[in-house]
Structure formats: C-alpha cells, structure tokens
Design a protein around this motif. Sequence first.
Motif, PDB file in Angstrom:
ATOM      1  N   PRO A 207       0.600  -1.233  -0.030  1.00 16.58           N
ATOM      2  CA  PRO A 207       0.114   0.094  -0.040  1.00 16.58           C
ATOM      3  C   PRO A 207       0.889   1.266   0.197  1.00 16.58           C
ATOM      4  O   PRO A 207       1.846   1.294   0.793  1.00 16.58           O
ATOM      5  CB  PRO A 207      -0.800   0.062   1.126  1.00 16.58           C
ATOM      6  N   GLY A 208       0.302   2.162  -0.968  1.00 17.86           N
ATOM      7  CA  GLY A 208       1.388   3.337  -0.871  1.00 17.86           C
ATOM      8  C   GLY A 208       2.328   3.114  -1.885  1.00 17.86           C
ATOM      9  O   GLY A 208       3.140   4.542  -2.187  1.00 17.86           O
ATOM     10  N   LYS A 219      -2.883   6.307  -0.515  1.00 19.65           N
ATOM     11  CA  LYS A 219      -3.794   4.957   0.053  1.00 19.65           C
ATOM     12  C   LYS A 219      -5.094   5.122   0.206  1.00 19.65           C
ATOM     13  O   LYS A 219      -5.522   6.069   0.147  1.00 19.65           O
ATOM     14  CB  LYS A 219      -2.931   4.739   1.567  1.00 19.65           C
TER      15      LYS A 219
END
Length: 309
Positions: A207-208, A219
Amino acid sequence: MNLCIKCSEVITVCGITGFINYKKIISESDKNILFSMGETLNRRGPDEKDEYCSNSVGLAHRRLSVIDIKNGHQPMIKENNNNTYVICYNGELYNTKEIRNKLINLGYNFNGHSDTEVLLTAYIEWGSDCVKEFNGIFAFVIYNKLTDSLFFARDGGGVKPFFYYNNDFEFIFGSEIKALLKHPSVSSNVDKFGIAEIFLIGPGRTPGKTAFHDIKELKPGWCGTFSKSEGLNLWQYWKLKAYEHKDSLSDTIYTLRSLIYDSIKRQLVSDVPLCTFLSGGLDSSIISAVASEEFKITNRGRLNTYSVD
C-alpha cells in the motif's frame, strides 16, 4: 452498454490526470504534455475529453458518461464567493441525493444533477471535511484558484486508483501510472524495492508504493493537499474498525440483508442502460436478483445480464 455491475460495485470508469508546478506558468508545451497524459487514459473515458489550464495548473479528464450526460462535463468549474474551483473526478457517489438536499438547504444552487457537481459543491461548503460526507467510490482532485492549491482524496475501499509524483514545487497525478510517465519530470526508474514488488508481491503491491522509484500511490481512505507554502500534506480520513459481534442470528440476517439491498439499490442510479455480469458465483447472482426485483418495482423493464463463455 456503457455500464455493468460486477461483484459489489458499479464499474464506472473515467480517467483523471494533471499537474501543478509552482516554478512556471503553463505554456503551450505544457498543454501538449497534459494532452498526451490524458490520451493514455482514452480507453477509460471514450465519451468525452477535455483539459483545464490556468496559472501553474493543468487538469485533464477522460469521461465515461453515466449520470447527467449534458451537465456532467469535466473538468468542471464552479464559481463561489469570488473564487473559482475546478474538479477532475473519477467515481460515483451513492448518497448524492442526500448531500445535494443538505447543500440546497444551505442555499446552494445546481446547474444539473450530476454527482460531480454535488461533490465539488460539498468541498466548497465543508472543505477537506467533505470526504466524511461521501458514500461511494472515488478519486478526485480539486483546484482552488484563490489559494492556487490542490485538494485530493481516494475512497476508503481503494476502488478508484490514484498515483502521484511530487517534489518541493511540483505535483503530478493520474488514474494510471502510464499517464504520469508521459510527463518529463517523472522517470521510469525501478530500484531494488520495485524489483521485489514485481517478483514477490505482483500483481499486488505494498500500500502506497509502486514498482517505480518516483511514483507513489495514495492509500485508500487518505486525502491530501499540495500548496506552494506547505508542499505535500497527507492524512488518513477513514479506516475500517473492528468490533465484537454481539447480535443474534436473526438480527445479523436482518442487518446483512438491509445493507446488501441498500448497497445494490444505491448503485442502480444511472442515465444510461444498466446490466449485470453473471460470473457464476453467489455475489453476482444476489446482485442480479435484487437489481431485477428493483427494476420490476420501478417499472424499468427487464434487466439485461451478460456472462463470458
């Protein structure tokens, strides 16, 4: 058919991209770059395309027309209290009617019935807190001309994509990575972390993060601002919370059924034909059954369904 329902969401695909650069005023060369970025997203938005350029910002949109075909054009511009706000938005709000009524009671007027205009007006009224009002799937950027700054957000489930690059004076974003790679400031360098992402996690990702060194992902449930004075500022506005389940079996069945019916019915709002995709599983069967029942109740004819052989 421009629209289908798959699993628990309506697939509304538009494309957004753009940039802001505080060290320069938009030139013809920059406009060409913006157009090239937008062209990479044509398959996401085959119905309309347009760009907005002013001062240091350029925004591009590729539209799949679903709601308010005539008045939902983007980038959408709205004037309020001697200020100009411009939005590029990909997604759908399922509580558009409720938010719209709130804003009408606060004295706002609307040119059409698109959720785009409702979302933009919600930001004008509530600022960054507008995301707390939304029930839907979305990724959007709003340009505030008076402050020469951007506000952007992504839905809590991360259904709609949002990628970005930034340095001290520049912010570049897009629905897909290939749009960012059309900008000369963004490189396609892949480092050791990116290699690990591809071979160890792909097709998923941390994530990210992305496989490219310079490109990041906003996110799910996060939003942010980019301004000349403060640069990039990100924060989480929503996250899933876990609680002990204490309901009885009958209460659980009632609650689950209510949530499923409400979720599906809210996603049947459209100005173009709707259909469902039958994948052979329980989820698509439930969605089709509820949608078909709602079509009969509202005299919308017979629900079309598709499957792949």
